[in-house]
Write a protein that holds these residues in place. Structure first.
Motif, short mmCIF file in Angstrom:
data_model
loop_
_atom_site.label_atom_id
_atom_site.label_comp_id
_atom_site.label_asym_id
_atom_site.label_seq_id
_atom_site.Cartn_x
_atom_site.Cartn_y
_atom_site.Cartn_z
N LYS A 201 0.84 -1.22 0.00
CA LYS A 201 0.00 0.00 0.00
C LYS A 201 0.86 1.26 0.00
O LYS A 201 0.54 2.24 -0.69
CB LYS A 201 -0.92 -0.02 1.22
N GLU A 202 1.95 1.22 0.75
CA GLU A 202 2.85 2.38 0.78
C GLU A 202 3.44 2.66 -0.59
O GLU A 202 3.50 3.83 -1.03
CB GLU A 202 3.97 2.14 1.80
N TYR A 203 3.88 1.61 -1.29
CA TYR A 203 4.47 1.79 -2.63
C TYR A 203 3.43 2.32 -3.62
O TYR A 203 3.74 3.18 -4.45
CB TYR A 203 5.05 0.47 -3.13
N LEU A 204 2.20 1.82 -3.54
CA LEU A 204 1.15 2.32 -4.42
C LEU A 204 0.91 3.80 -4.17
O LEU A 204 0.74 4.58 -5.12
CB LEU A 204 -0.14 1.52 -4.22
N THR A 205 0.90 4.19 -2.92
CA THR A 205 0.71 5.60 -2.57
C THR A 205 1.85 6.46 -3.12
O THR A 205 1.63 7.56 -3.66
CB THR A 205 0.60 5.77 -1.05
N LEU A 206 3.09 5.96 -3.00
CA LEU A 206 4.24 6.69 -3.53
C LEU A 206 4.15 6.86 -5.05
O LEU A 206 4.63 7.85 -5.60
CB LEU A 206 5.53 5.95 -3.17
N MET A 207 3.53 5.89 -5.73
CA MET A 207 3.36 5.97 -7.18
C MET A 207 2.16 6.84 -7.57
O MET A 207 1.94 7.08 -8.76
CB MET A 207 3.15 4.56 -7.76
N GLY A 208 1.39 7.28 -6.58
CA GLY A 208 0.21 8.08 -6.88
C GLY A 208 -0.95 7.26 -7.39
O GLY A 208 -1.83 7.78 -8.09
N ILE A 209 -0.98 5.97 -7.05
CA ILE A 209 -2.04 5.07 -7.50
C ILE A 209 -3.08 4.93 -6.40
O ILE A 209 -2.79 4.44 -5.31
CB ILE A 209 -1.48 3.68 -7.88
N SER A 210 -4.30 5.37 -6.66
CA SER A 210 -5.38 5.28 -5.68
C SER A 210 -5.91 3.85 -5.63
O SER A 210 -5.94 3.15 -6.64
CB SER A 210 -6.52 6.23 -6.05
N TYR A 211 -6.36 3.44 -4.45
CA TYR A 211 -6.87 2.08 -4.28
C TYR A 211 -7.89 2.04 -3.16
O TYR A 211 -7.98 2.95 -2.34
CB TYR A 211 -5.73 1.11 -3.98
N GLU A 212 -8.67 0.98 -3.16
CA GLU A 212 -9.58 0.68 -2.06
C GLU A 212 -9.25 -0.71 -1.54
O GLU A 212 -8.92 -1.61 -2.33
CB GLU A 212 -11.04 0.71 -2.52
N VAL A 213 -9.33 -0.90 -0.23
CA VAL A 213 -9.12 -2.22 0.37
C VAL A 213 -10.47 -2.90 0.52
O VAL A 213 -11.39 -2.34 1.11
CB VAL A 213 -8.41 -2.12 1.73
N ASP A 214 -10.60 -4.11 -0.04
CA ASP A 214 -11.83 -4.89 0.06
C ASP A 214 -11.50 -6.23 0.71
O ASP A 214 -10.93 -7.11 0.06
CB ASP A 214 -12.44 -5.11 -1.32
N PRO A 215 -11.85 -6.43 2.00
CA PRO A 215 -11.50 -7.68 2.69
C PRO A 215 -12.14 -8.92 2.08
O PRO A 215 -11.70 -10.04 2.35
CB PRO A 215 -12.03 -7.44 4.12
N ASN A 216 -13.20 -8.74 1.25
CA ASN A 216 -13.87 -9.89 0.64
C ASN A 216 -13.30 -10.28 -0.71
O ASN A 216 -13.77 -11.23 -1.33
CB ASN A 216 -15.37 -9.60 0.49
N LEU A 217 -12.30 -9.54 -1.17
CA LEU A 217 -11.68 -9.89 -2.45
C LEU A 217 -10.75 -11.08 -2.24
O LEU A 217 -9.72 -10.98 -1.59
CB LEU A 217 -10.89 -8.70 -2.99
N VAL A 218 -11.15 -12.23 -2.79
CA VAL A 218 -10.34 -13.44 -2.58
C VAL A 218 -9.82 -14.03 -3.88
O VAL A 218 -8.95 -14.89 -3.87
CB VAL A 218 -11.15 -14.51 -1.81
#
Length: 428
Positions: A240-257
């Motif tokens: 998540k830290e690396y994605l943030t450094l790249m400026g890539i937005s994301y959402e965390v979904d605990p049900n994504l399997v």
């Protein structure tokens, strides 16, 4: 006699093939920037590759594979996905022994899945994918996601949503597996028959069920994030830290399997949020599979990758009204009338093509007026006009279709003249 294409397959006609070629070339250039190399594997594999690699409990293996027996009695399967095939090639060709690690690969493959055809989901589908084998660095996870996002963004898509999750390491996954069994067992008889089987074989896949997704037990199911051990949580935090450094937005979904058994740690999907795209919004999905190579007889090798449907990519471009910059013009069209003139026209077309000039001519014996209409339909930049009088004088008329200017040049110098005009046009 049924001469239609089989259900779940489609022809790609020339006007659409140009879009496919543009997209594929763009993707290849991006892979080159990321220093990924192409791999090509056979269209079919021994069935065991997918049984062991994808997992016996998955819908792909149980319901969707095209499996047949060859004359030698061997069970073979048309590939339903790319990762297991790449992992098999990695093991068989001992790519783990190459000095440059990790091995970073990309592919364009046709896949085959027996499922109900619907918009953007076919029985024969085309997929672009990447696999990185030989590194357990969370920065590689971020790089793979970055590559996928770069493809969509450079093609002009903007209505995108990146969803990520962590499935944790083997210890975390086992703890979560037990928690899901405890949670869903009281509701077992209320679940569909598939989920009842999944509860025994792979409880994580119950969360991925389309039939029971609105069951109240789904909303109260435990979260994988609560079962991550310290090492798995630290790994996910770094991704998540690396994605943030790249400026890539994301959402965390605990049900994504994800739907395959080989995933662990990072899992992700990229979805289209474009209006009117359709009920199935997923464009690409992937994740980490650190145990897959070992399952296929190779050394313990970490890996991560994704698969991206080309058909769904083109659908997303249409949904966002993105017009690909397809050049439908041709450099030159040669118009000729008369038997002797036709012979010289055949020679000239050959000569022009040998010198890298895109050229076409009439092959229907049409009159000059009809040939001019053909040149317009092909959006020719220039038209070469050769008649009997011109042939006698060894000259040819060259018309610039943009300006309307027409000049007479010698047949001997026409190749150089056309090439020069094209070069001048490209430099503007």
């Amino acid at each position: 006699m049924n001469i239609k294409a089989p259900r779940g397959t489609a022809d790609v006609l020339p006007q659409d093939a140009q879009k496919w070629q543009f997209v594929e070339n763009k993707i290849k250039n991006i892979c080159d920037q990321f220093h990924y190399k192409e791999i090509r594997t056979p269209l079919f594999e021994h069935t065991e590759v997918f049984q062991r690699g994808v997992g016996d409990s998955t819908d792909i293996v149980q319901k969707e594979m095209y499996t047949f027996e060859d004359r030698g009695g061997r069970s073979l399967t048309l590939r339903p996905e790319g990762t297991a095939s790449v992992a098999r090639a990695f093991v068989q060709n001992k790519m783990y022994g190459e000095p440059s690690q990790p091995i970073k690969l990309f592919y364009f493959m046709q896949m085959f899945r027996y499922e109900r055809p619907q918009q953007g989901r076919m029985r024969q589908l085309n997929q672009f994918g990447v696999e990185v084998l030989g590194s357990a660095d969370p920065a590689v996870d971020a790089e793979v996601i970055d590559l996928a996002m770069t493809v969509y963004q450079e093609l002009g898509l903007s209505s995108l949503k990146l969803v990520i999750n962590s499935l944790g390491d083997a210890e975390s996954r086992e703890d979560y597996r037990n928690a899901l069994i405890t949670h869903f067992t009281p509701h077992r008889e209320e679940l569909c028959s598939d989920c009842q089987n999944r509860l025994d074989q792979n409880p994580l896949r119950v969360l991925d069920c389309k039939t029971d997704r609105n069951h109240p037990a789904m909303g109260t199911a435990p979260s994988i994030l609560d079962y991550l051990n310290d090492e798995s949580r630290e790994y996910f935090d770094k991704v998540k830290e690396y994605l943030t450094l790249m400026g890539i937005s994301y959402e965390v979904d605990p049900n994504l399997v994800r739907g395959l058994d080989y995933y662990n740690h990072t899992a992700f999907e990229i979805m289209s949020e474009a209006e009117g795209f359709g009920a199935i919004t997923t464009l690409a999905g992937g994740g980490r599979y650190n145990g897959l190579v070992n399952q296929l007889g190779g050394p313990d090798t970490p890996g991560i990758g994704f698969g991206m449907g080309i058909e769904r990519l083109l659908m997303a471009l249409d949904a966002e009204n993105q017009q690909l910059p397809i050049d439908e013009t041709i450099d030159c069209y040669l118009i000729a009338v008369g038997e002797e003139v036709e012979k010289e026209a055949v020679r000239l077309v050959h000569e022009l093509r040998k010198n890298g000039i895109q050229v076409d001519k009439d092959y229907q014996g049409r009159k000059m007026k009809a040939q001019f209409k053909a040149a317009d339909r092909y959006q020719a930049k220039m038209v070469l006009i050769l008649g009997e009088d011109e042939l006698k004088k060894q000259v040819i008329n060259l018309k610039d279709m943009e300006t309307g200017e027409q000049i007479e040049v010698s047949i001997q110098s026409v190749v150089d003249t056309v090439a020069g005009k094209l070069q001048g046009g490209r430099e503007k």
